[in-house]
Design a protein around this motif. Structure first.
Motif, mmCIF file in Angstrom:
data_model
loop_
_atom_site.group_PDB
_atom_site.id
_atom_site.type_symbol
_atom_site.label_atom_id
_atom_site.label_comp_id
_atom_site.label_asym_id
_atom_site.label_seq_id
_atom_site.Cartn_x
_atom_site.Cartn_y
_atom_site.Cartn_z
ATOM 1 N N ASP A 198 20.267 58.387 54.211
ATOM 2 C CA ASP A 198 20.451 57.459 55.329
ATOM 3 C C ASP A 198 21.478 57.956 56.350
ATOM 4 O OD1 ASP A 198 22.383 57.210 53.248
ATOM 5 O OD2 ASP A 198 23.057 55.301 54.090
ATOM 6 N N SER A 199 22.406 58.832 55.916
ATOM 7 C CA SER A 199 23.584 59.135 56.742
ATOM 8 C C SER A 199 23.261 59.669 58.142
ATOM 9 C CB SER A 199 24.501 60.107 56.001
ATOM 10 O OG SER A 199 24.821 59.583 54.735
ATOM 11 N N PRO A 200 22.242 60.546 58.300
ATOM 12 C CA PRO A 200 21.983 61.051 59.649
ATOM 13 C C PRO A 200 20.961 60.203 60.411
ATOM 14 C CG PRO A 200 20.644 62.244 58.104
ATOM 15 C CD PRO A 200 21.388 61.213 57.302
ATOM 16 N N ILE A 201 20.496 59.134 59.787
ATOM 17 C CA ILE A 201 19.448 58.333 60.430
ATOM 18 C C ILE A 201 20.119 57.187 61.192
ATOM 19 C CG2 ILE A 201 17.330 56.980 60.080
ATOM 20 C CD1 ILE A 201 17.132 59.982 59.267
ATOM 21 N N ILE A 202 20.007 57.257 62.519
ATOM 22 C CA ILE A 202 20.637 56.242 63.363
ATOM 23 C C ILE A 202 19.994 54.893 63.050
ATOM 24 C CG2 ILE A 202 20.986 55.501 65.770
ATOM 25 C CD1 ILE A 202 22.615 58.041 64.874
ATOM 26 N N GLY A 203 20.847 53.914 62.761
ATOM 27 C CA GLY A 203 20.342 52.590 62.389
ATOM 28 C C GLY A 203 20.380 52.371 60.896
ATOM 29 N N ALA A 204 20.272 53.452 60.116
ATOM 30 C CA ALA A 204 20.361 53.323 58.654
ATOM 31 C C ALA A 204 21.816 53.553 58.230
ATOM 32 C CB ALA A 204 19.405 54.295 57.984
ATOM 33 N N GLY A 205 22.272 54.830 58.291
ATOM 34 C CA GLY A 205 23.638 55.142 57.850
ATOM 35 C C GLY A 205 24.709 54.769 58.855
ATOM 36 N N LEU A 206 24.343 54.618 60.113
ATOM 37 C CA LEU A 206 25.342 54.353 61.168
ATOM 38 C C LEU A 206 24.676 53.661 62.343
ATOM 39 C CD1 LEU A 206 28.216 54.909 62.414
ATOM 40 C CD2 LEU A 206 27.292 57.060 63.280
ATOM 41 N N TYR A 207 25.377 52.688 62.909
ATOM 42 C CA TYR A 207 24.917 52.105 64.174
ATOM 43 C C TYR A 207 26.119 51.589 64.938
ATOM 44 C CZ TYR A 207 21.727 50.255 67.579
ATOM 45 O OH TYR A 207 21.045 50.052 68.745
ATOM 46 N N VAL A 208 26.150 51.885 66.237
ATOM 47 C CA VAL A 208 27.251 51.418 67.094
ATOM 48 C C VAL A 208 26.667 50.954 68.425
ATOM 49 C CG1 VAL A 208 29.462 52.000 68.182
ATOM 50 C CG2 VAL A 208 28.790 53.175 66.066
ATOM 51 N N ASP A 209 27.063 49.769 68.816
ATOM 52 C CA ASP A 209 26.701 49.241 70.135
ATOM 53 C C ASP A 209 27.950 48.550 70.670
ATOM 54 O OD1 ASP A 209 25.886 47.633 72.279
ATOM 55 O OD2 ASP A 209 23.888 47.324 71.436
ATOM 56 N N GLN A 210 28.495 49.058 71.770
ATOM 57 C CA GLN A 210 29.765 48.509 72.276
ATOM 58 C C GLN A 210 29.670 47.004 72.521
ATOM 59 O OE1 GLN A 210 32.470 50.444 72.392
ATOM 60 N NE2 GLN A 210 31.299 52.287 71.912
ATOM 61 N N ARG A 211 28.464 46.494 72.726
ATOM 62 C CA ARG A 211 28.321 45.061 73.025
ATOM 63 C C ARG A 211 28.266 44.193 71.780
ATOM 64 N NH1 ARG A 211 23.598 45.506 77.640
ATOM 65 N NH2 ARG A 211 24.751 46.976 78.950
ATOM 66 N N ALA A 212 28.042 44.829 70.603
ATOM 67 C CA ALA A 212 27.834 44.003 69.399
ATOM 68 C C ALA A 212 28.690 44.426 68.215
ATOM 69 C CB ALA A 212 26.357 44.053 68.993
ATOM 70 N N GLY A 213 29.045 45.715 68.128
ATOM 71 C CA GLY A 213 29.880 46.166 67.017
ATOM 72 C C GLY A 213 29.380 47.458 66.408
ATOM 73 N N ALA A 214 30.023 47.817 65.301
ATOM 74 C CA ALA A 214 29.718 49.083 64.629
ATOM 75 C C ALA A 214 29.588 48.826 63.135
ATOM 76 C CB ALA A 214 30.845 50.090 64.890
ATOM 77 N N ALA A 215 28.698 49.593 62.484
ATOM 78 C CA ALA A 215 28.568 49.490 61.028
ATOM 79 C C ALA A 215 28.125 50.830 60.472
ATOM 80 C CB ALA A 215 27.550 48.412 60.648
ATOM 81 N N ALA A 216 28.516 51.097 59.217
ATOM 82 C CA ALA A 216 28.103 52.336 58.550
ATOM 83 C C ALA A 216 27.927 52.050 57.070
ATOM 84 C CB ALA A 216 29.137 53.435 58.773
ATOM 85 N N ALA A 217 27.085 52.891 56.433
ATOM 86 C CA ALA A 217 26.698 52.640 55.040
ATOM 87 C C ALA A 217 27.005 53.825 54.149
ATOM 88 C CB ALA A 217 25.199 52.366 54.976
ATOM 89 N N THR A 218 27.324 53.543 52.893
ATOM 90 C CA THR A 218 27.427 54.571 51.869
ATOM 91 C C THR A 218 26.739 54.045 50.610
ATOM 92 O OG1 THR A 218 28.965 55.885 50.531
ATOM 93 C CG2 THR A 218 29.738 53.740 51.241
ATOM 94 N N GLY A 219 26.412 54.955 49.710
ATOM 95 C CA GLY A 219 25.711 54.562 48.493
ATOM 96 C C GLY A 219 24.329 55.177 48.455
ATOM 97 N N ASN A 220 23.433 54.547 47.714
ATOM 98 C CA ASN A 220 22.075 55.087 47.582
ATOM 99 C C ASN A 220 21.318 54.884 48.899
ATOM 100 O OD1 ASN A 220 22.881 53.880 44.709
ATOM 101 N ND2 ASN A 220 21.563 55.662 44.438
#
Ligand code: SD4
Length: 301
Positions: free
Chosen positions: A205-227
């Motif tokens: 998931d890590s290099p897949i935008i929207g899966a391992g990472l997503y950032v939108d200055q208007r809404a926030g940022a999130a990132a994932a680790t694990g399976n």
């Protein structure tokens, strides 16, 4: 939204290493993007970390391959996957974002791009002593175990490994970094050697935008680790950000996505997924499917 208190949030215990490198950038007025790449690079360069960078555990053929992404907005993101022989995957993901018209470069093409960017090549077969020992142990266990029903199924873990994973020694984990600078801008970076002993060619998931990472200055940022396989089917990081856009707190947005994962997958005791999240007004949270996840938060306090 203006934010005069910069902050940085990173996953797992090596988040301390990440924040120690990223925080000085923020404290001295640097950008969130510079901070997250500096943080990710510090963990890639740490030879004691066996799940990020070229010190990571290899795939089933004994070679290390790296996945990484960076993002500041939907129109500013970049990633590399199945990168072998180059250490600084996060910096390379940033170069994809800034120096190409593309988002994701894979395998041989990513490696040729790294060479053109002046990155130094290292042999993907030269494992760290710890990775080499772990690979030999895994191979021995695999020959004793019955053949897996599906490729990629790992032989059962022994008690010691279960214990080690529950304590979250950095044995299979990704460094995800989210930061907010003094101007209020958000950025994220994720870098990993992926799941240990994965099927060669597997990308998580890590290099897949929207899966391992997503950032939108208007809404926030999130990132994932694990399976990563449990994150990709629900577009996990995108979904966290979209729930924050609808007004959920970071903790509730993460909880919503973890519930979705519990609902849509058969979760076993060996599975783990964790998210970190941050809002444009500076709130942040972490949350995980299973016990033992840690994140490290640094601000001026
Ligand atoms: C992957 N999400 O490749 C990464 C690995 C990881 O804890 O974070 N493991 O699926």
């Amino acid at each position: 939204m203006a934010q005069d208190r910069p902050q940085i949030l990173s996953t797992w215990s090596f988040g301390r290493t990440a924040n120690a490198a990223g925080w000085p950038v923020l404290r001295t007025g640097g950008s969130a993007l510079d901070a997250v790449v500096a943080a990710a690079t510090a963990v890639e360069d740490d030879p004691t970390v066996d799940s990020v960078g070229l010190g990571g555990l290899p795939d089933a053929s004994g070679r290390v391959s790296l996945d990484a992404s960076v993002m500041t907005d939907p129109d500013r993101c970049g990633s590399v996957c199945y990168l072998r022989g180059y250490r600084h995957a996060a910096a390379l993901a940033r170069a994809v974002m800034e120096k190409t018209t593309h988002v994701l470069l894979a395998g041989d093409g990513a490696e040729a791009f790294a060479a053109r960017q002046g990155h130094r090549r290292v042999s993907p077969e030269s494992l760290s002593p710890a990775a080499s020992a772990a690979f030999a142990e895994w191979q021995a266990r695999r020959t004793k175990a019955p053949p897996p029903a599906r490729e990629g199924e790992l032989p059962p873990m022994n008690v010691e490994e279960r214990y080690r994973n529950a304590r979250n020694e950095p044995s299979h984990d990704t460094v995800c970094v989210l930061a907010q600078d003094a101007a209020g801008s958000l950025a994220g970076a994720v870098t990993t050697s992926g799941l240990a002993f994965k099927v060669p060619g597997r990308v998580g998931d890590s290099p897949i935008i929207g899966a391992g990472l997503y950032v939108d200055q208007r809404a926030g940022a999130a990132a994932a680790t694990g399976n990563g396989e449990l994150v990709m089917g629900v577009c996990g990081s995108f979904l966290v950000v979209e729930r924050m856009r609808l007004g959920l707190s970071p903790a509730d947005a993460i909880g919503y996505v973890l519930d979705r994962i519990r609902d849509r997958y058969r979760i076993s005791g060996e599975h783990q997924v964790a998210f970190i999240a941050m809002t444009p007004d500076g709130r942040w949270a972490q949350g995980a499917l299973a016990e033992g996840f840690t994140a490290v938060h640094t601000d001026s306090d």
